[in-house]
Scaffold this motif. Sequence first.
Motif, PDB file in Angstrom:
ATOM      1  N   ASN A 243       0.884  -1.252  -0.007  1.00 20.29           N
ATOM      2  CA  ASN A 243       0.207  -0.151  -0.177  1.00 20.29           C
ATOM      3  C   ASN A 243       0.863   1.308   0.191  1.00 20.29           C
ATOM      4  OD1 ASN A 243      -3.045   1.030   0.438  1.00 20.29           O
ATOM      5  ND2 ASN A 243      -1.556   2.185   2.056  1.00 20.29           N
ATOM      6  N   THR A 245       0.777   5.476   0.021  1.00 18.42           N
ATOM      7  CA  THR A 245      -0.103   6.654   0.291  1.00 18.42           C
ATOM      8  C   THR A 245       0.654   7.890   0.182  1.00 18.42           C
ATOM      9  OG1 THR A 245      -1.526   5.499   2.106  1.00 18.42           O
ATOM     10  CG2 THR A 245      -1.725   7.915   2.047  1.00 18.42           C
ATOM     11  N   SER A 256      -4.412   6.871  -1.839  1.00 18.61           N
ATOM     12  CA  SER A 256      -3.917   5.722  -1.453  1.00 18.61           C
ATOM     13  C   SER A 256      -4.037   4.577  -2.463  1.00 18.61           C
ATOM     14  CB  SER A 256      -4.462   5.296  -0.106  1.00 18.61           C
ATOM     15  OG  SER A 256      -4.172   6.017   0.709  1.00 18.61           O
ATOM     16  N   VAL A 285      -6.783  -1.753  -4.873  1.00 17.39           N
ATOM     17  CA  VAL A 285      -7.696  -0.923  -3.987  1.00 17.39           C
ATOM     18  C   VAL A 285      -7.123   0.674  -4.317  1.00 17.39           C
ATOM     19  CG1 VAL A 285      -8.531  -0.354  -1.644  1.00 17.39           C
ATOM     20  CG2 VAL A 285      -7.976  -2.762  -2.479  1.00 17.39           C
ATOM     21  N   ARG A 287      -8.123   4.745  -2.918  1.00 20.07           N
ATOM     22  CA  ARG A 287      -8.671   5.388  -2.083  1.00 20.07           C
ATOM     23  C   ARG A 287      -8.331   6.847  -2.245  1.00 20.07           C
ATOM     24  NH1 ARG A 287     -10.922   5.321   3.415  1.00 20.07           N
ATOM     25  NH2 ARG A 287     -12.327   7.062   3.648  1.00 20.07           N
ATOM     26  N   ASP A 299     -14.957  11.873  -1.552  1.00 21.48           N
ATOM     27  CA  ASP A 299     -13.996  10.738  -0.760  1.00 21.48           C
ATOM     28  C   ASP A 299     -14.668   9.606  -1.851  1.00 21.48           C
ATOM     29  OD1 ASP A 299     -13.423   8.611   0.618  1.00 21.48           O
ATOM     30  OD2 ASP A 299     -14.033   9.103   2.745  1.00 21.48           O
ATOM     31  N   TYR A 300     -13.755   8.524  -2.113  1.00 21.78           N
ATOM     32  CA  TYR A 300     -14.015   7.460  -3.045  1.00 21.78           C
ATOM     33  C   TYR A 300     -13.108   6.643  -2.557  1.00 21.78           C
ATOM     34  CZ  TYR A 300     -13.348   4.613  -7.198  1.00 21.78           C
ATOM     35  OH  TYR A 300     -13.239   3.377  -8.203  1.00 21.78           O
ATOM     36  N   ASP A 301     -13.770   5.292  -2.704  1.00 20.78           N
ATOM     37  CA  ASP A 301     -13.080   4.131  -2.247  1.00 20.78           C
ATOM     38  C   ASP A 301     -13.418   2.982  -3.281  1.00 20.78           C
ATOM     39  OD1 ASP A 301     -11.871   1.880  -1.017  1.00 20.78           O
ATOM     40  OD2 ASP A 301     -12.859   2.132   1.053  1.00 20.78           O
ATOM     41  N   ASN A 303     -12.466  -0.882  -5.329  1.00 18.65           N
ATOM     42  CA  ASN A 303     -11.901  -2.057  -5.316  1.00 18.65           C
ATOM     43  C   ASN A 303     -12.075  -2.886  -6.578  1.00 18.65           C
ATOM     44  OD1 ASN A 303     -12.034  -5.240  -4.818  1.00 18.65           O
ATOM     45  ND2 ASN A 303     -10.876  -4.478  -3.143  1.00 18.65           N
ATOM     46  N   HIS A 323     -17.331   0.232  -5.865  1.00 16.61           N
ATOM     47  CA  HIS A 323     -17.030   1.626  -5.886  1.00 16.61           C
ATOM     48  C   HIS A 323     -17.942   2.409  -4.837  1.00 16.61           C
ATOM     49  CE1 HIS A 323     -15.036   1.246  -9.731  1.00 16.61           C
ATOM     50  NE2 HIS A 323     -16.100   0.168  -9.854  1.00 16.61           N
ATOM     51  N   SER A 324     -17.420   3.282  -3.992  1.00 18.35           N
ATOM     52  CA  SER A 324     -18.289   4.109  -3.102  1.00 18.35           C
ATOM     53  C   SER A 324     -17.850   5.359  -3.295  1.00 18.35           C
ATOM     54  CB  SER A 324     -17.801   3.409  -1.729  1.00 18.35           C
ATOM     55  OG  SER A 324     -18.444   4.175  -0.450  1.00 18.35           O
ATOM     56  N   ASP A 342     -23.157   3.599  -3.882  1.00 18.84           N
ATOM     57  CA  ASP A 342     -22.452   2.598  -3.805  1.00 18.84           C
ATOM     58  C   ASP A 342     -22.745   1.543  -4.924  1.00 18.84           C
ATOM     59  OD1 ASP A 342     -21.051   2.394  -0.846  1.00 18.84           O
ATOM     60  OD2 ASP A 342     -22.817   3.058  -0.361  1.00 18.84           O
TER      61      ASP A 342
END
Length: 415
Positions: A243, A245, A256, A285, A287, A299-301, A303, A323-324, A342
């Motif tokens: 990972n 960042t 990240s 992943v 972020r 804010d985005y997350d 995978n 995706h979030s 989401d």
Amino acid sequence: MAQPPKGCIEVTDKDNDNCFIQSAKSYRFLTKETLSAAYEYRRSRIWIPLSVLYANNVVKSNLNYPEANNNAVGNNLQLWFAPQYEYIHPMRKYVVRASANLKWEYNHVTNRGSCPVEKSDSRFSISPYLYFNRIVSPSSTIRSQISYLNQSGDIGDFMTAPVRTDNLSMSYKTGIFSYHRSFNVLLHYDFKLPLDMWFMNADMIYDNSRSNVITNNNITGSSIEVSSMPYPNNAENFTGMLNLTKMFSPINTKISLGGAYMWGRNSVSQDEIIRIQYGRSYSIVARIIAKPWSFIEFDYDGNLATSYVKYDNITNRLLSHSHSFKLNLFPFKGFQVKMGADILWKEISENVSKSMGLLDLGVSHKFSYYRIGIDLNNILDTRHYSYSIFSGINKFSYDYSLRGREVLISFSFTR
């Protein structure tokens, strides 16, 4: 003393061919006493605990079709001596911890249900553990952990009468005490440059486990029967993760990016035919947390993953991504608009996929010590999400019940 709520499953069919009612309940009494001593000399510490544990478990289940019931009572007595040692460097450059759990365990289980069984067993085991943490430099730290764990089964090994978990699946055990031994190694490294806002961490995990029983799946045209059978087997798993960042101060944004690789080998049984199954997966992943201006937050997350399962020269591949998103707007002082979404997509089998979307929207206003808001949750009114994946010869089922569309009006006072 613990008593979980009674569980019940009722399935009805218009043709009355697959109707059944399955109920289950359990009780547990547990007491544990510990006598310990500690000794400290300079930078070394020693703990010497001696513990005694007694547990009485009762599990009952009843199925009306096919008629089957369990009435299992189990008594478990454990006595263990677990000395622990710790050393911390005066400058905290490294830390060493070591322990050894010496345990004697006695089990006696009786099931007076429709498939009666009664067995008792005693066993002595040693489970060592070693931990090491080293600060190599102000920017780098390494950490390692090695353990060997012995575990015994429980009253669940003696649920010899069938228990139905849904309209397709039925499970039961053969009344054999299960034993599991696992060897685990963890290596961790992290690197940081606080002034440049760079951070990195990497992990490698290896696990090797052995068991005296194996789970068997008997698949028929209308059901899946899950049972256990005596067969010494071994499973191996390796996981590597990385990972990175980076913080961009001028635009107040943190990004990240991570990746993971997993490999595994284990024995699986279907219709009492045992096969060796291999699996591997890759995932990425991402972020992003950003607040480039005072009136916006984002804010985005995300995978993205792909997995492979191989057995008998047959390889299956499954893809998935999720995706979030979260967006907050502050058009003027005290006023906030928030949006969230989401998205989830999974490949269940070749050319067959399952997707789900959730969408939320809200507005709030704060004045003085008061806040008033209105939120519209689950705008798309997604109420249920379920799917089953047949990976190799294994079946994985997921079932999520979601709250439907709703409007929430709130008023709060803070001071």
